[in-house]
Design an enzyme around this catalytic site. Sequence first.
Site, mmCIF file in Angstrom:
data_model
loop_
_atom_site.group_PDB
_atom_site.id
_atom_site.type_symbol
_atom_site.label_atom_id
_atom_site.label_comp_id
_atom_site.label_asym_id
_atom_site.label_seq_id
_atom_site.Cartn_x
_atom_site.Cartn_y
_atom_site.Cartn_z
ATOM 1 N N GLY A 130 44.660 50.257 36.552
ATOM 2 C CA GLY A 130 44.080 48.819 36.708
ATOM 3 C C GLY A 130 43.198 48.431 35.341
ATOM 4 O O GLY A 130 43.250 47.393 34.727
ATOM 5 N N HIS A 131 42.551 49.475 34.752
ATOM 6 C CA HIS A 131 41.759 49.233 33.451
ATOM 7 C C HIS A 131 42.867 48.877 32.372
ATOM 8 O O HIS A 131 42.723 48.063 31.509
ATOM 9 C CB HIS A 131 40.964 50.373 33.055
ATOM 10 C CG HIS A 131 39.980 50.864 33.802
ATOM 11 N ND1 HIS A 131 39.822 52.195 34.909
ATOM 12 C CD2 HIS A 131 38.611 50.199 34.178
ATOM 13 C CE1 HIS A 131 38.867 52.012 35.354
ATOM 14 N NE2 HIS A 131 37.998 50.855 35.082
ATOM 15 N N ASP B 65 37.374 43.055 41.382
ATOM 16 C CA ASP B 65 35.857 42.633 41.452
ATOM 17 C C ASP B 65 35.712 41.276 41.272
ATOM 18 O O ASP B 65 35.151 40.702 40.473
ATOM 19 C CB ASP B 65 35.038 43.415 40.400
ATOM 20 C CG ASP B 65 35.265 44.994 40.526
ATOM 21 O OD1 ASP B 65 34.636 45.648 41.368
ATOM 22 O OD2 ASP B 65 35.715 45.660 39.904
ATOM 23 N N VAL C 165 45.773 45.773 40.225
ATOM 24 C CA VAL C 165 46.660 46.973 40.287
ATOM 25 C C VAL C 165 46.451 47.841 41.657
ATOM 26 O O VAL C 165 45.439 48.292 41.594
ATOM 27 C CB VAL C 165 46.536 47.583 38.972
ATOM 28 C CG1 VAL C 165 47.765 48.700 38.951
ATOM 29 C CG2 VAL C 165 46.783 46.748 37.822
ATOM 30 N N SER D 132 40.983 52.290 41.858
ATOM 31 C CA SER D 132 39.228 52.309 41.631
ATOM 32 C C SER D 132 39.009 53.763 41.224
ATOM 33 O O SER D 132 39.654 54.625 41.569
ATOM 34 C CB SER D 132 38.776 51.897 43.003
ATOM 35 O OG SER D 132 37.366 52.391 42.862
ATOM 36 N N SER D 133 38.183 53.649 40.220
ATOM 37 C CA SER D 133 37.688 55.145 39.709
ATOM 38 C C SER D 133 36.886 55.831 40.998
ATOM 39 O O SER D 133 36.878 56.987 40.881
ATOM 40 C CB SER D 133 36.588 54.690 38.678
ATOM 41 O OG SER D 133 36.951 54.141 37.652
ATOM 42 N N ARG D 134 36.402 55.131 41.975
ATOM 43 C CA ARG D 134 35.814 55.907 43.090
ATOM 44 C C ARG D 134 36.859 56.324 44.018
ATOM 45 O O ARG D 134 36.418 57.152 45.041
ATOM 46 C CB ARG D 134 35.025 54.889 43.744
ATOM 47 C CG ARG D 134 33.773 54.448 42.902
ATOM 48 C CD ARG D 134 32.451 53.866 43.648
ATOM 49 N NE ARG D 134 31.312 53.579 43.174
ATOM 50 C CZ ARG D 134 30.839 52.607 42.343
ATOM 51 N NH1 ARG D 134 31.722 51.532 42.434
ATOM 52 N NH2 ARG D 134 29.653 52.781 42.134
HETATM 53 P P1 AMP Z 1 34.944 49.478 36.175
HETATM 54 O O1 AMP Z 1 35.207 50.603 35.328
HETATM 55 O O2 AMP Z 1 34.860 49.941 37.519
HETATM 56 O O3 AMP Z 1 33.667 48.813 35.865
HETATM 57 O O4 AMP Z 1 35.946 48.317 35.982
HETATM 58 C C1 AMP Z 1 36.190 47.717 34.602
HETATM 59 C C2 AMP Z 1 36.948 46.585 34.843
HETATM 60 O O5 AMP Z 1 38.035 46.858 35.354
HETATM 61 C C3 AMP Z 1 36.425 45.673 35.692
HETATM 62 O O6 AMP Z 1 36.808 44.365 35.259
HETATM 63 C C4 AMP Z 1 37.219 45.701 36.887
HETATM 64 O O7 AMP Z 1 37.815 44.577 37.771
HETATM 65 C C5 AMP Z 1 38.725 45.940 36.336
HETATM 66 N N1 AMP Z 1 39.489 46.887 37.299
HETATM 67 C C6 AMP Z 1 38.957 48.000 38.102
HETATM 68 N N2 AMP Z 1 39.765 48.414 39.045
HETATM 69 C C7 AMP Z 1 40.953 47.348 38.940
HETATM 70 C C8 AMP Z 1 42.173 47.475 39.514
HETATM 71 N N3 AMP Z 1 42.525 48.075 40.353
HETATM 72 N N4 AMP Z 1 43.214 46.351 38.840
HETATM 73 C C9 AMP Z 1 42.677 45.551 37.844
HETATM 74 N N5 AMP Z 1 41.418 45.507 37.465
HETATM 75 C C10 AMP Z 1 40.449 46.512 37.822
#
Ligand code: AMP
Length: 287
Positions: free
Chosen positions: A41-42, A155, A181, A190-192
Amino acid sequence: MAETERARSGGMKWLTELVNEWRAAGQRIGIVPTMGALHQGHLSLVQAARAECERVVATVFVNPTQFAPTEDLAKYPRTLVADLEMLAAERVDAVLVPTEDEMYPPGFSTYVQPPEVSQKWEGAVRPSHFRGVATVVLKLLNMTRADVCYLGQKDYQQVAVVRRMVADLNVPCEIKMCPTVRDPDGLAMSSRNRYLSKDERQIGLSLSRTLFAAEKQIRSGAKNGPELSSWMREQLIASGVSQVDYAFAADADTLEPLTEVRLPLVLLMAARVGTTRLLDNLVVRQG
Ligand code: AMP
């Protein structure tokens, strides 16, 4: 670019110098802010930035100001070595991995008061969350002087908050939202997700399943917003989630809950599976 310049903390001078060079050369800068523990996703955000910008900066920072004291800051997954490898493979130009002290040095006391759209849904469950998000994003945009900031639809409310903030505060940066994604089984990456046991993951699948089923209902003529929202909530509970924080049909722009179904709308949900909090959403447009 030398490897040492990719991921160096210890002062931001190197970043300022790079950014000044890039801007002097008229190069378009894209930023992808993350909290690390990177997944596809990232990387999809990095790829979008790479395709559209001459220079791409990724940031990895687990931002303490967006976590409440009761939340998972201490145990948030940290996988920096793997993250840097993944980012290098995507040919980013720089990775900013600031320390807490660099972002919030002693005496730091200025915060962004987030916009109205931050008040409901995530903001209601996590009252100081968007203040921390808005503050750190504004700082990162200022530090990188990025022309475009790439955020994930995963998000959705965060994107709405950041869009409003840059408009309200005249920040010269375009905000681009990239699609969520999903793993092949439908779970939004998700990282979680790595906290989930095998059984919990099965339960977690109920979020995307419910979103896609709700979309079908809308396409078949469902009109009543509150009924649709209750139905989604019931589906999640019946699947075994521990707690539904919210499950709603909302206006795609204002995020206000809809009494009558009207497109474009967004189906927003957050639920706890065991101790892990999962978010998902689906935008339903005309046609
Ligand atoms: P985070 O590391 O969770 O703060 O996410 C960093 C960025 O990656 C944020 O803009 C999130 O919305 C995006 N992100 C996280 N998970 C996904 C995903 N599954 N698909 C697309 N973007 C994502």
